[in-house]
Design a protein around this motif. Structure first.
Motif, mmCIF file in Angstrom:
data_model
loop_
_atom_site.group_PDB
_atom_site.id
_atom_site.type_symbol
_atom_site.label_atom_id
_atom_site.label_comp_id
_atom_site.label_asym_id
_atom_site.label_seq_id
_atom_site.Cartn_x
_atom_site.Cartn_y
_atom_site.Cartn_z
ATOM 1 N N PRO A 71 0.835 -1.028 -0.055
ATOM 2 C CA PRO A 71 0.078 0.013 0.013
ATOM 3 C C PRO A 71 1.004 1.228 0.135
ATOM 4 C CG PRO A 71 -0.645 -1.471 1.713
ATOM 5 C CD PRO A 71 0.516 -2.188 1.173
ATOM 6 N N GLY A 72 0.628 2.145 -0.919
ATOM 7 C CA GLY A 72 1.283 3.512 -0.750
ATOM 8 C C GLY A 72 2.538 3.482 -1.835
ATOM 9 N N ALA A 73 3.158 2.302 -2.345
ATOM 10 C CA ALA A 73 4.073 2.047 -3.102
ATOM 11 C C ALA A 73 4.075 2.820 -4.414
ATOM 12 C CB ALA A 73 4.611 0.594 -3.313
ATOM 13 N N GLN A 74 5.141 3.618 -4.924
ATOM 14 C CA GLN A 74 4.959 4.337 -5.800
ATOM 15 C C GLN A 74 5.800 3.613 -7.063
ATOM 16 O OE1 GLN A 74 3.145 7.239 -6.312
ATOM 17 N NE2 GLN A 74 2.410 6.583 -4.496
ATOM 18 N N PRO A 75 5.088 3.543 -8.228
ATOM 19 C CA PRO A 75 5.920 2.794 -9.077
ATOM 20 C C PRO A 75 7.325 3.808 -9.549
ATOM 21 C CG PRO A 75 3.727 3.425 -10.100
ATOM 22 C CD PRO A 75 3.742 3.612 -8.758
ATOM 23 N N VAL A 76 8.401 3.403 -10.158
ATOM 24 C CA VAL A 76 9.573 4.071 -10.476
ATOM 25 C C VAL A 76 9.697 3.814 -11.894
ATOM 26 C CG1 VAL A 76 11.821 4.882 -10.226
ATOM 27 C CG2 VAL A 76 10.214 4.503 -8.351
ATOM 28 N N PRO A 77 9.688 4.702 -12.954
ATOM 29 C CA PRO A 77 10.199 4.132 -14.319
ATOM 30 C C PRO A 77 11.623 4.164 -14.460
ATOM 31 C CG PRO A 77 9.701 6.925 -14.073
ATOM 32 C CD PRO A 77 9.352 6.006 -12.846
ATOM 33 N N GLY A 78 11.956 3.255 -15.236
ATOM 34 C CA GLY A 78 13.384 3.122 -15.673
ATOM 35 C C GLY A 78 13.501 2.444 -17.209
ATOM 36 N N THR A 79 14.687 2.172 -17.372
ATOM 37 C CA THR A 79 15.094 1.751 -18.801
ATOM 38 C C THR A 79 15.813 0.394 -18.264
ATOM 39 O OG1 THR A 79 15.217 3.933 -19.613
ATOM 40 C CG2 THR A 79 16.266 1.978 -20.801
ATOM 41 N N ALA A 80 15.374 -0.615 -19.175
ATOM 42 C CA ALA A 80 16.184 -2.073 -18.728
ATOM 43 C C ALA A 80 17.303 -2.393 -19.759
ATOM 44 C CB ALA A 80 15.226 -3.177 -18.513
ATOM 45 N N ALA A 81 18.198 -2.830 -19.397
ATOM 46 C CA ALA A 81 19.179 -3.360 -20.700
ATOM 47 C C ALA A 81 19.453 -4.918 -20.232
ATOM 48 C CB ALA A 81 20.353 -2.536 -20.515
ATOM 49 N N LEU A 82 19.508 -5.616 -21.204
ATOM 50 C CA LEU A 82 19.954 -7.279 -21.113
ATOM 51 C C LEU A 82 21.535 -7.280 -21.222
ATOM 52 C CD1 LEU A 82 17.294 -8.721 -23.249
ATOM 53 C CD2 LEU A 82 17.384 -8.349 -21.027
ATOM 54 N N LEU A 83 22.028 -8.140 -20.145
ATOM 55 C CA LEU A 83 23.525 -8.250 -19.898
ATOM 56 C C LEU A 83 23.935 -9.484 -20.936
ATOM 57 C CD1 LEU A 83 24.073 -8.040 -16.163
ATOM 58 C CD2 LEU A 83 24.371 -6.032 -17.913
ATOM 59 N N PRO A 84 25.215 -9.257 -21.608
ATOM 60 C CA PRO A 84 25.552 -10.525 -22.231
ATOM 61 C C PRO A 84 26.026 -11.681 -21.327
ATOM 62 C CG PRO A 84 27.546 -8.631 -22.070
ATOM 63 C CD PRO A 84 26.129 -8.168 -21.433
ATOM 64 N N PRO A 85 25.891 -12.871 -21.882
ATOM 65 C CA PRO A 85 26.413 -13.925 -20.929
ATOM 66 C C PRO A 85 27.663 -13.692 -20.214
ATOM 67 C CG PRO A 85 25.912 -14.758 -23.328
ATOM 68 C CD PRO A 85 25.869 -13.013 -23.120
ATOM 69 N N SER A 86 28.717 -13.050 -20.465
ATOM 70 C CA SER A 86 29.655 -13.170 -19.618
ATOM 71 C C SER A 86 29.529 -12.200 -18.478
ATOM 72 C CB SER A 86 31.012 -12.084 -20.648
ATOM 73 O OG SER A 86 30.395 -10.774 -20.887
ATOM 74 N N GLU A 87 28.403 -11.227 -18.458
ATOM 75 C CA GLU A 87 28.222 -10.503 -17.079
ATOM 76 C C GLU A 87 27.059 -11.015 -16.437
ATOM 77 O OE1 GLU A 87 27.942 -6.061 -17.979
ATOM 78 O OE2 GLU A 87 29.195 -6.466 -19.890
ATOM 79 N N THR A 88 26.320 -12.142 -17.026
ATOM 80 C CA THR A 88 25.289 -12.474 -16.153
ATOM 81 C C THR A 88 25.679 -13.281 -14.959
ATOM 82 O OG1 THR A 88 23.821 -12.621 -18.362
ATOM 83 C CG2 THR A 88 23.250 -14.163 -16.471
ATOM 84 N N GLU A 89 26.946 -14.045 -15.325
ATOM 85 C CA GLU A 89 27.342 -14.656 -13.871
ATOM 86 C C GLU A 89 27.416 -13.673 -12.628
ATOM 87 O OE1 GLU A 89 27.996 -17.635 -11.485
ATOM 88 O OE2 GLU A 89 27.105 -18.020 -13.631
ATOM 89 N N ASN A 90 28.129 -12.717 -13.221
ATOM 90 C CA ASN A 90 28.287 -11.614 -12.112
ATOM 91 C C ASN A 90 27.010 -11.089 -11.475
ATOM 92 O OD1 ASN A 90 31.087 -11.696 -12.582
ATOM 93 N ND2 ASN A 90 31.024 -10.145 -13.780
ATOM 94 N N ALA A 91 25.958 -10.938 -12.264
ATOM 95 C CA ALA A 91 24.690 -10.830 -11.702
ATOM 96 C C ALA A 91 24.186 -11.540 -11.015
ATOM 97 C CB ALA A 91 23.609 -10.374 -12.717
ATOM 98 N N ARG A 92 24.585 -13.009 -11.223
ATOM 99 C CA ARG A 92 23.942 -14.076 -10.337
ATOM 100 C C ARG A 92 24.738 -14.097 -8.881
ATOM 101 N NH1 ARG A 92 21.555 -18.753 -13.110
ATOM 102 N NH2 ARG A 92 21.763 -18.578 -15.150
ATOM 103 N N ARG A 93 26.030 -13.631 -9.065
ATOM 104 C CA ARG A 93 26.722 -13.620 -7.833
ATOM 105 C C ARG A 93 26.208 -12.387 -6.839
ATOM 106 N NH1 ARG A 93 31.444 -17.074 -7.716
ATOM 107 N NH2 ARG A 93 30.860 -18.578 -9.094
ATOM 108 N N LEU A 94 25.763 -11.560 -7.599
ATOM 109 C CA LEU A 94 25.122 -10.084 -6.825
ATOM 110 C C LEU A 94 24.111 -10.899 -5.899
ATOM 111 C CD1 LEU A 94 25.467 -7.205 -9.018
ATOM 112 C CD2 LEU A 94 26.450 -7.444 -6.841
ATOM 113 N N LEU A 95 23.007 -11.657 -6.913
ATOM 114 C CA LEU A 95 21.749 -11.906 -6.188
ATOM 115 C C LEU A 95 22.432 -13.063 -4.873
ATOM 116 C CD1 LEU A 95 19.648 -12.622 -9.040
ATOM 117 C CD2 LEU A 95 19.261 -10.781 -7.495
ATOM 118 N N GLU A 96 23.291 -13.710 -5.011
ATOM 119 C CA GLU A 96 23.788 -14.857 -4.221
ATOM 120 C C GLU A 96 24.112 -13.862 -2.917
ATOM 121 O OE1 GLU A 96 26.671 -17.400 -5.715
ATOM 122 O OE2 GLU A 96 25.127 -18.298 -7.309
#
Length: 126
Positions: A71-96
């Motif tokens: 309740p009361g959460a405001q949506p924030v607009p942004g621009t998404a970009a897809l990472l190449p496979p070489s950087e996706t593993e780094n993104a997985r590590r961030l989530l970990e």
């Protein structure tokens, strides 16, 4: 603009992408925020990834694990970009680094050499 505090503190966010006809589709995802970006990972053949390829415009809103907007959460607009496979593993590590179950799954896959489904990192810039 930096990531709003409510979104940075939220364990899950509702990532809203847009179909070709303009219809909004929201999906709850895990995220890690840094500076003015937010990072997540998805299966490469997921519909949200296909929608981002067609239209990088997204909205992000804090939500619970089931995607219910707070309740009361405001949506924030942004621009998404897809990472190449070489950087996706780094993104997985961030989530970990933030989520215990991601850490356990990542350890299990690396230890037992289990091939993960192809994934793609998504970076949203505000």
């Amino acid at each position: 603009m930096s990531v709003p505090a409510e979104i940075a503190a939220s364990k899950q966010i509702s990532l809203t992408t847009y179909r070709k006809n303009g219809t909004a589709v929201s999906t709850p995802v895990w995220q890690v925020s840094e500076g003015n970006t937010l990072t997540t990972v998805s299966l490469a053949d997921a519909w949200k990834v296909k929608r981002i390829r067609n239209n990088p415009r997204v909205e992000v809103t804090a939500c619970d694990i089931r995607g219910k907007i707070r309740p009361g959460a405001q949506p924030v607009p942004g621009t998404a970009a897809l990472l190449p496979p070489s950087e996706t593993e780094n993104a997985r590590r961030l989530l970990e680094s933030r989520y215990l179950s991601a850490r356990i799954g990542g350890w299990f896959n690396r230890t037992f050499h289990i091939k993960r489904p192809e994934g793609v990192g998504i970076v949203v810039t505000f």
